[in-house]
Design a protein around this motif. Sequence first.
Motif, PDB file in Angstrom:
ATOM      1  N   PHE A 117       0.947  -1.020  -0.025  1.00 17.70           N
ATOM      2  CA  PHE A 117       0.127   0.061   0.356  1.00 17.70           C
ATOM      3  C   PHE A 117       0.651   1.192   0.517  1.00 17.70           C
ATOM      4  O   PHE A 117       0.618   2.533   0.084  1.00 17.70           O
ATOM      5  N   VAL A 118       2.056   1.043   0.643  1.00 16.75           N
ATOM      6  CA  VAL A 118       3.392   2.504   0.869  1.00 16.75           C
ATOM      7  C   VAL A 118       3.606   2.198  -0.725  1.00 16.75           C
ATOM      8  O   VAL A 118       3.793   4.071  -0.905  1.00 16.75           O
ATOM      9  N   ILE A 119       3.698   1.589  -1.191  1.00 15.03           N
ATOM     10  CA  ILE A 119       4.952   1.833  -2.397  1.00 15.03           C
ATOM     11  C   ILE A 119       3.070   2.190  -3.880  1.00 15.03           C
ATOM     12  O   ILE A 119       3.868   2.921  -4.419  1.00 15.03           O
ATOM     13  N   ALA A 120       2.375   2.178  -3.560  1.00 10.81           N
ATOM     14  CA  ALA A 120       1.370   2.483  -4.635  1.00 10.81           C
ATOM     15  C   ALA A 120       0.940   3.358  -4.290  1.00 10.81           C
ATOM     16  O   ALA A 120       0.585   4.970  -5.259  1.00 10.81           O
ATOM     17  N   ALA A 121       0.713   3.571  -2.918  1.00 10.77           N
ATOM     18  CA  ALA A 121       0.680   5.488  -2.794  1.00 10.77           C
ATOM     19  C   ALA A 121       2.230   6.630  -3.157  1.00 10.77           C
ATOM     20  O   ALA A 121       1.528   7.309  -3.912  1.00 10.77           O
ATOM     21  N   VAL A 122       3.748   6.189  -3.166  1.00  8.39           N
ATOM     22  CA  VAL A 122       4.467   6.418  -3.773  1.00  8.39           C
ATOM     23  C   VAL A 122       4.466   6.713  -4.642  1.00  8.39           C
ATOM     24  O   VAL A 122       4.094   7.811  -5.512  1.00  8.39           O
ATOM     25  N   VAL A 123       3.902   5.599  -5.523  1.00  6.50           N
ATOM     26  CA  VAL A 123       4.329   5.799  -7.615  1.00  6.50           C
ATOM     27  C   VAL A 123       2.607   6.550  -7.306  1.00  6.50           C
ATOM     28  O   VAL A 123       2.888   7.398  -8.535  1.00  6.50           O
ATOM     29  N   MET A 124       1.556   6.619  -6.788  1.00  9.17           N
ATOM     30  CA  MET A 124       0.448   7.617  -7.268  1.00  9.17           C
ATOM     31  C   MET A 124       0.578   8.742  -7.290  1.00  9.17           C
ATOM     32  O   MET A 124       0.158  10.139  -8.458  1.00  9.17           O
ATOM     33  N   THR A 125       1.413   9.158  -6.263  1.00 15.55           N
ATOM     34  CA  THR A 125       1.898  10.523  -6.238  1.00 15.55           C
ATOM     35  C   THR A 125       2.672  10.735  -7.030  1.00 15.55           C
ATOM     36  O   THR A 125       2.294  12.308  -7.788  1.00 15.55           O
TER      37      THR A 125
END
Length: 618
Positions: free
Chosen positions: A43-51
């Motif tokens: 989830f953290v990696i997905a949030a960083v990628v979307m940001t």
Amino acid sequence: MDNNKNSQVKPRQANLQQQTEVLMPDQSERQRTQHALRMMAGFVIAAVVMTALYFGRDIFIPLALAILLAFLLSPLVSRLKRWGCPQWAAIGLVMCLTLSFLGGTATYLGVQLGKLSQELPQYQDTIQQKLKMLENYRQGPSMWDGAIQTFDTVEDSIDTPEQETEDPNVQNVKVVGLEPTSEEAALDWLNKILNPLAIIGIVFLFMVLILFNGKDLHDRFLKLLGGNLNIGTDALDDAGKSIGTYLRMQLLVNVTYGIPMAIGLLLIGVPAAIMWGLVAVVMRFVPYVGPIVSAIFPITLAFAVDPGWDMVLWTVGLILVLELISNNVIEPWLYGESTGLSTLAIILAATFWTTLWGPVGLILSTPLTACLLVLSNYVPALGFVKTLLGSTPVLSPSERFYQRLVADEVNDAMQVANDYICAQLPKKPSAEEVARRVQMFYGEVAIPAIRIYSQGHDTDVTAEHRLRLYQGLQFFNHAFQKAYPSKLSAEQPEVYCVGARWEIDTQISAMVAHALNLKNIAARNDLDVLIQSSESGKGIVLPASIKILCVSIFHHAPAAQIRLLKYRLAQQYPELKIIFATWSVMQLELLDELQQRFELQALVNNVDDLILTIETYT
């Protein structure tokens, strides 16, 4: 002395067992913790990628457009290179052709829009007359007048106190800002023109660099995918083929829509018909919104040009016919499910990428999501993408059949069976073809579904699940045998199908008897289990006409049941041919061991072998 050693060993073994029992919960708890940590990290990696995608859209959008255009043009560059053209010359020629086409199209559209803007004032009277006609129609009596009047009264009563408190002597003051200078207006105008031109220039620069350094970028992506040259090569090749094929087929679909639209509008008499055809070709690259936008312009222009309503109706009819043909004939014929995305996935992808990148994200949503779907086939960490967005079923037919039965959805289980049977049947199948598909359904879907139940019988399956499965199989067998009836009468059966011990065994024996009857082998099943009949005191009672007895056993350890039934059947019916069908035993070694241990006449574990054995006996 030995007794003392043994007495010392036993406590040690007990302590070791206790330590193992203590460690096993700790180990499972550790595994759950690791799984939770991996999910949190994902989830953290997905949030960083979307940001990063959102705040870096000024860089990523031109890069994504360049990559997609490179996918579209790379086959043409490769074709020129195969014809002996150097790489730089092939890329230069393709770029010149692309720029010439885009420039010519833009110039034509600009000229047509200029002419149309000069002609629009001529249609003001027609527009005013039609709007006045619609206004009169709206103001006429209708079924909604009472509701509208009530709503207006309530609204006036709410607004009245505010109007009464206003001071009539107070005048509204409007503050007008300073007018921009000519230099500021010129800079603002240049900014609006130069920004799109700069983005287009960056896109074409990226595209040229990608075409020139395609092999080097290919190698770098291979390294990023883990260094496995086999898997990486397959992933990149599939992604290139999928996206390239999608873009080329989409262009062909749009052209087959735009050309008939331009011809139809020209025959109807709508001004700038060819331009609206080109607009339709371009706008249909935008999912969902593009076709609507391309249809609004010609309909609005037909409304403005024609004093009557014929041109509007003909234009609407033309667009509806083209949409029906394109959506139901052209698109399935040309690319169908080439992207591998489900309809819901395309809508979700369009919403996601539009939120991140705006209108350009809507255009790029399908190709970008298709790339992720292709990579999910080769990268285990992206496996959830295939599960969530793919168009292929995530459950096998046997898993879907079992789930429908456990969920107490017998009609849906029947639909799974019908879909499987009709998948490879011609429009007018013969009785032999239907019998073969029913036999395949029993062997490849129904019995493997019950194996799933058998594997989790002692761990995951509750009493309610067992009841649902048994009742569901009863209702299913009844409905299925009515849907695929046999013309053969089983009053004097040659084959008698029975279950060994459990209720599930009897339902499998009903399936086997049905398959045999469809194969023109007279068979009948019994709802009573064989072991219960043998323990009733009357012995095993079988019809006098039978020659073959088929005993279905759905147990992972069938040796005890085979031993008991073989002994009692041999005593009562020594001349009877007996076939034991151990549906849960999949290991050939175990089958051979059972065969040699009990000296059985026939032992099978699948429907095909069972029917072949019976055919050799009849």
